[in-house]
Scaffold this motif. Structure first.
Motif, short mmCIF file in Angstrom:
data_model
loop_
_atom_site.label_atom_id
_atom_site.label_comp_id
_atom_site.label_asym_id
_atom_site.label_seq_id
_atom_site.Cartn_x
_atom_site.Cartn_y
_atom_site.Cartn_z
N THR A 29 -5.82 -2.36 8.46
CA THR A 29 -4.95 -2.38 7.29
C THR A 29 -5.52 -1.19 6.02
O THR A 29 -6.64 -1.15 6.13
N PRO A 30 -4.45 -1.04 5.32
CA PRO A 30 -5.09 0.11 4.19
C PRO A 30 -5.71 -0.64 2.94
O PRO A 30 -5.05 -0.66 2.15
N ALA A 31 -6.78 -1.30 3.34
CA ALA A 31 -7.39 -2.40 2.39
C ALA A 31 -8.99 -2.28 2.17
O ALA A 31 -9.49 -1.90 3.31
N VAL A 32 -9.19 -2.44 1.02
CA VAL A 32 -10.68 -2.57 0.76
C VAL A 32 -10.85 -4.32 0.79
O VAL A 32 -10.32 -4.75 -0.32
N PHE B 35 -16.54 -8.47 -11.41
CA PHE B 35 -15.76 -7.52 -11.46
C PHE B 35 -15.20 -7.28 -12.71
O PHE B 35 -15.14 -7.82 -13.68
N ALA B 36 -14.90 -5.71 -13.20
CA ALA B 36 -14.55 -5.41 -14.28
C ALA B 36 -13.17 -5.73 -14.33
O ALA B 36 -12.41 -6.17 -13.58
N GLU B 37 -12.63 -5.85 -15.41
CA GLU B 37 -11.19 -6.15 -15.83
C GLU B 37 -10.04 -5.12 -15.23
O GLU B 37 -10.43 -4.05 -15.32
N GLY B 38 -9.24 -5.82 -14.44
CA GLY B 38 -8.12 -4.95 -13.99
C GLY B 38 -8.39 -4.33 -13.00
O GLY B 38 -8.12 -3.04 -12.46
N GLN B 39 -9.32 -4.96 -11.92
CA GLN B 39 -9.76 -3.71 -10.89
C GLN B 39 -9.29 -4.12 -9.42
O GLN B 39 -9.35 -3.47 -8.55
N LEU B 40 -8.61 -5.28 -9.41
CA LEU B 40 -8.15 -5.66 -8.20
C LEU B 40 -6.61 -5.83 -7.90
O LEU B 40 -5.82 -6.29 -9.00
N ASP B 41 -6.01 -5.40 -6.71
CA ASP B 41 -4.77 -5.89 -6.61
C ASP B 41 -4.28 -6.94 -6.29
O ASP B 41 -3.16 -7.22 -6.44
N ILE B 42 -4.99 -7.61 -5.35
CA ILE B 42 -4.43 -8.92 -4.83
C ILE B 42 -5.90 -9.81 -4.61
O ILE B 42 -6.91 -9.32 -4.35
N ILE B 43 -5.65 -11.23 -5.05
CA ILE B 43 -6.61 -12.21 -5.00
C ILE B 43 -6.19 -13.19 -4.15
O ILE B 43 -5.03 -13.83 -4.08
N SER C 112 0.80 -1.14 0.05
CA SER C 112 0.10 0.01 -0.05
C SER C 112 0.70 1.21 -0.03
O SER C 112 0.38 2.32 -0.49
N VAL C 113 2.10 1.26 0.54
CA VAL C 113 3.02 2.34 0.47
C VAL C 113 3.37 2.79 -0.78
O VAL C 113 3.52 4.02 -1.36
N ASP C 114 3.44 1.75 -1.81
CA ASP C 114 3.85 1.88 -3.17
C ASP C 114 2.85 2.37 -3.99
O ASP C 114 2.96 2.77 -5.21
N ILE C 115 1.47 2.40 -3.92
CA ILE C 115 0.51 2.87 -4.51
C ILE C 115 -0.26 4.20 -3.95
O ILE C 115 -0.23 4.25 -2.98
N ASN C 116 -1.03 4.55 -4.80
CA ASN C 116 -1.56 5.87 -4.45
C ASN C 116 -3.10 5.67 -4.14
O ASN C 116 -4.04 6.76 -4.33
N TYR C 117 -3.83 4.46 -3.82
CA TYR C 117 -5.01 4.29 -3.63
C TYR C 117 -5.10 3.21 -2.91
O TYR C 117 -4.16 2.39 -2.48
N PRO C 118 -6.45 2.82 -2.23
CA PRO C 118 -6.36 1.68 -1.19
C PRO C 118 -6.34 0.63 -1.85
O PRO C 118 -6.58 0.25 -3.23
N VAL C 119 -5.68 -0.48 -1.36
CA VAL C 119 -5.57 -1.83 -1.79
C VAL C 119 -6.87 -2.50 -1.76
O VAL C 119 -7.60 -2.60 -0.94
N HIS C 120 -7.12 -3.19 -2.92
CA HIS C 120 -8.36 -3.99 -3.04
C HIS C 120 -7.86 -5.38 -3.22
O HIS C 120 -7.47 -5.79 -4.15
#
Length: 181
Positions: A106-109, A142-150, A79-87
């Motif tokens: 955590t800084p996560a959705v 989910f739409a394409e390319g929306q999640l950071d972690i699965i 989450s430090v490396d990105i500028n939005y919440p981790v999904h």
């Protein structure tokens, strides 16, 4: 972030009781707070007793505490490396305890999806900081390319679908194979 699992159109309308795509396929919020995105009938061997036992094991024994701690540290660093919440999607979340433990403080959705309505009903009744769906991993909402972690720990995988909905490491949409943590 969401597409219709029937026609794959973007979701356009959200009101207090339902979500709707531009083609007018509508999905209602259950009174427990989850959305049922199933497009086919499913009757499995999953029941409240099984999910209660799983919750008791996950919350009462700490059996997954080392894994949870590793994932939480990884999420914090990421989450430090990105500028939005981790999904984060927990694919096959069951009754939701694992996702709740990982995303807590955590800084996560946290997004949880499972084919078993009984598990998602338990998850949404107990944990209101995450977003819960009944749905099929083969045709996720989910739409394409929306999640950071699965996370896919307790159920069969669908790597093609995971690759479709994951972002690239730089935060952009991706279409290449899944990167494992």
């Amino acid at each position: 972030m969401l597409n219709c699992p029937i026609c794959h159109s973007p979701m356009a309308t959200i009101n207090s009781g339902s979500i709707q795509c531009v083609s007018r396929h509508s999905f209602d919020f259950a009174k427990q707070g989850y959305i049922n995105f199933m497009t086919r009938f499913f009757k499995g061997n999953y029941d409240k007793r099984l999910f209660t036992a799983k919750r008791n094991i996950l919350s009462g024994t700490g059996i997954y505490a080392p894994l949870t701690e590793v994932l939480r540290r990884w999420i914090a660093r990421y989450s430090v490396d990105i500028n939005y919440p981790v999904h984060i999607l927990d694919a096959g979340t069951g009754e939701g305890t694992f996702l709740q433990q990982i995303t807590q403080n955590t800084p996560a959705v946290g997004w949880g999806i499972d084919i078993a309505k009984e598990g998602i009903a338990m998850a949404s009744s107990a944990y209101n900081q995450q977003i819960w769906f009944v749905g099929d991993l083969a045709c996720s909402p989910f739409a394409e390319g929306q999640l950071d972690i699965i996370l896919n720990i307790f159920s069969p995988s669908n790597y093609e679908e995971f690759g479709r909905i994951l972002k690239d490491g730089d935060g952009s949409s991706k279409s290449s194979p899944v990167n494992d943590i």
